[in-house]
Write a protein that holds these residues in place. Structure first.
Motif, PDB file in Angstrom:
ATOM      1  N   THR A  16       0.824  -1.208   0.000  1.00  0.00           N
ATOM      2  CA  THR A  16       0.000   0.000   0.000  1.00  0.00           C
ATOM      3  C   THR A  16       0.857   1.256   0.000  1.00  0.00           C
ATOM      4  N   ASP A  17       1.895   1.285   0.843  1.00  0.00           N
ATOM      5  CA  ASP A  17       2.774   2.457   0.895  1.00  0.00           C
ATOM      6  C   ASP A  17       3.569   2.613  -0.401  1.00  0.00           C
ATOM      7  N   ARG A  20       1.230   3.978  -3.039  1.00  0.00           N
ATOM      8  CA  ARG A  20       0.991   5.400  -2.791  1.00  0.00           C
ATOM      9  C   ARG A  20       2.189   6.232  -3.264  1.00  0.00           C
ATOM     10  N   THR A  25      -2.319   1.997  -8.031  1.00  0.00           N
ATOM     11  CA  THR A  25      -3.162   1.244  -7.111  1.00  0.00           C
ATOM     12  C   THR A  25      -2.373   0.078  -6.507  1.00  0.00           C
ATOM     13  N   ASP A  26      -2.896  -0.456  -5.409  1.00  0.00           N
ATOM     14  CA  ASP A  26      -2.282  -1.645  -4.800  1.00  0.00           C
ATOM     15  C   ASP A  26      -2.219  -2.789  -5.810  1.00  0.00           C
TER      16      ASP A  26
END
Length: 69
Positions: A16-17, A20, A25-26
């Protein structure tokens, strides 16, 4: 007066990080990991992504229409 030192950003990121940071997107980040574009290690059920590989991927020129000059 002492200067405050800011901690260095972590070298290892969660999916996720990393997504970002890369602006994706993930799901896309997981695809980059599966394709070997981004270096990552699986620990249990989680992926740990190497920050340097994410920033290196970001610096690569994109394919498609050339930029206006």
């Amino acid at each position: 007066m002492t200067k405050r030192r800011h901690p260095a950003p972590p070298a290892i990121l969660s999916v996720t990080d990393a997504a970002r940071l890369a602006g994706v997107t993930d799901r896309h980040m997981r695809r980059l990991i599966a394709d070997g574009v981004s270096a990552a290690t699986r620990v249990g059920r989680a992926w740990l992504v190497d920050r340097a590989s994410v920033t290196a991927w970001q610096r690569q020129p994109t394919m498609g229409r050339p930029a206006d000059t």
